[in-house]
Scaffold this motif. Sequence first.
Motif, PDB file in Angstrom:
ATOM      1  N   ASP A  34       0.890  -1.129  -0.042  1.00  0.00           N
ATOM      2  CA  ASP A  34       0.081  -0.099   0.121  1.00  0.00           C
ATOM      3  C   ASP A  34       0.845   1.114   0.035  1.00  0.00           C
ATOM      4  O   ASP A  34       1.651   1.525   0.795  1.00  0.00           O
ATOM      5  N   ASP A  35       0.650   1.993  -0.957  1.00  0.00           N
ATOM      6  CA  ASP A  35       1.595   3.289  -1.007  1.00  0.00           C
ATOM      7  C   ASP A  35       1.561   4.163   0.178  1.00  0.00           C
ATOM      8  O   ASP A  35       2.489   5.082   0.210  1.00  0.00           O
ATOM      9  N   ASP A  36       0.334   4.067   0.725  1.00  0.00           N
ATOM     10  CA  ASP A  36       0.094   5.107   1.918  1.00  0.00           C
ATOM     11  C   ASP A  36       0.720   4.583   3.181  1.00  0.00           C
ATOM     12  O   ASP A  36       1.123   5.298   4.266  1.00  0.00           O
ATOM     13  N   ILE A  37       1.346   3.182   3.203  1.00  0.00           N
ATOM     14  CA  ILE A  37       1.885   2.760   4.478  1.00  0.00           C
ATOM     15  C   ILE A  37       3.183   2.809   4.288  1.00  0.00           C
ATOM     16  O   ILE A  37       3.967   1.956   3.464  1.00  0.00           O
ATOM     17  N   LYS A  38       3.903   3.813   5.031  1.00  0.00           N
ATOM     18  CA  LYS A  38       5.335   3.916   5.186  1.00  0.00           C
ATOM     19  C   LYS A  38       5.885   3.185   6.016  1.00  0.00           C
ATOM     20  O   LYS A  38       5.619   3.285   7.291  1.00  0.00           O
ATOM     21  N   THR A  39       7.073   2.374   5.908  1.00  0.00           N
ATOM     22  CA  THR A  39       7.681   1.780   6.683  1.00  0.00           C
ATOM     23  C   THR A  39       8.409   2.937   7.674  1.00  0.00           C
ATOM     24  O   THR A  39       8.857   3.915   7.417  1.00  0.00           O
ATOM     25  N   LYS A  40       8.852   2.435   9.020  1.00  0.00           N
ATOM     26  CA  LYS A  40       9.443   3.262  10.073  1.00  0.00           C
ATOM     27  C   LYS A  40      11.036   2.940  10.348  1.00  0.00           C
ATOM     28  O   LYS A  40      11.454   1.762  10.222  1.00  0.00           O
ATOM     29  N   LYS A  41      11.972   3.676  10.398  1.00  0.00           N
ATOM     30  CA  LYS A  41      13.036   3.461  11.013  1.00  0.00           C
ATOM     31  C   LYS A  41      13.641   4.280  12.190  1.00  0.00           C
ATOM     32  O   LYS A  41      13.061   5.449  12.053  1.00  0.00           O
ATOM     33  N   ASP A  42      14.383   3.782  12.995  1.00  0.00           N
ATOM     34  CA  ASP A  42      14.709   4.453  14.060  1.00  0.00           C
ATOM     35  C   ASP A  42      15.789   5.446  13.784  1.00  0.00           C
ATOM     36  O   ASP A  42      17.061   4.856  13.136  1.00  0.00           O
ATOM     37  N   VAL A  43      16.056   6.628  14.322  1.00  0.00           N
ATOM     38  CA  VAL A  43      17.034   7.645  14.055  1.00  0.00           C
ATOM     39  C   VAL A  43      17.545   8.374  15.430  1.00  0.00           C
ATOM     40  O   VAL A  43      16.823   8.432  16.027  1.00  0.00           O
TER      41      VAL A  43
END
Length: 333
Positions: free
Chosen positions: A292-301
Amino acid sequence: MKLLRSTLLLLLLLCTSHNFAQIIQTTLAPNQLPPPPSNWTKKNQLGFDISEIAFVNWSAGGTSSISGLFKGEFGRTYIKGNHKWANELIVKYGLNKQDGTELRKTDDAVMLNSTYGFRKDTISNWYYSAKFNFNTQFTNGYNYPNRDIAISKPFAPAYVFLGAGAENSNKKKNRTFYFSPITLKTTLVLDQDLANQGSFGVKKAIYAPDPMDPNSQIIVENGQKVKAEFGILLTAYMKNEIFKNIFYENRLSLYTDYLNKFGNVDVDYDTRLDLVVNAYVKANIGIHLVYDDDIKTKKDVVDPTTGSTSQVNDGPRAQLRQVLGVGLVYAFQ
């Protein structure tokens, strides 16, 4: 050892409850007529899959772990004449525990499907249909090992599909195809923090510099909690016995929005292979693919100055989940 004892205790309880289960049969009085056949058919099925591995002084090394997955499938179908109303509720919840780590979620889903159809005659497999679909989750989701920031929550997101179209349903071949050129898709993100981030495609919050602190920002407009789309929906379901006691099940959903990136298709594909040992024991292998183009993965910064951890969007990605389990299944009326 504690993990092994817990596993054995759980299996003992499941077997004991099965042994005490009884089937109650009723008989009719001599002059009593049998009840008229019902237009409703029911499906009630509960399942519990478990996988466990334990090590005690194992020279090659390893980490003890135990996983459990609870599943429930409930169906109610009404058929009378040329009318058909099919309802389905699917719930899943899975947990995993490894030595040295906290309890982690492996699966979490609540799905409700309801379809009403009307056909011109009792021979045709084609129906004029209206479909309602809803799905969300039970508990918060995290980008493990980070358990401080939830990346999803109950009703954040929740998806609602409502539309009308045509359905081809073949009971003998156990397959159903549905096409709707007019489908309203509503995305709910009822958590304000996630809505402010613009999670799952909703409009994110608008920020402005803080007049009291130029190094920080304040919210001047909260993110929207609802996103509405209008487009085309195609769903398909098929379940076949490919070999004796081996069943292959597929669920596919394709959606594209007319106004926003038409042709950019949201894909939800769930395929499963069930190996039936007997009426109560079943093994299954499954793959669930979502894009789904609206679901963005997350990454820790990590902030190099303060050392604090935050999460940022890392763009849309294909999501893949693979499941292998053996467990108990109990069907009841």
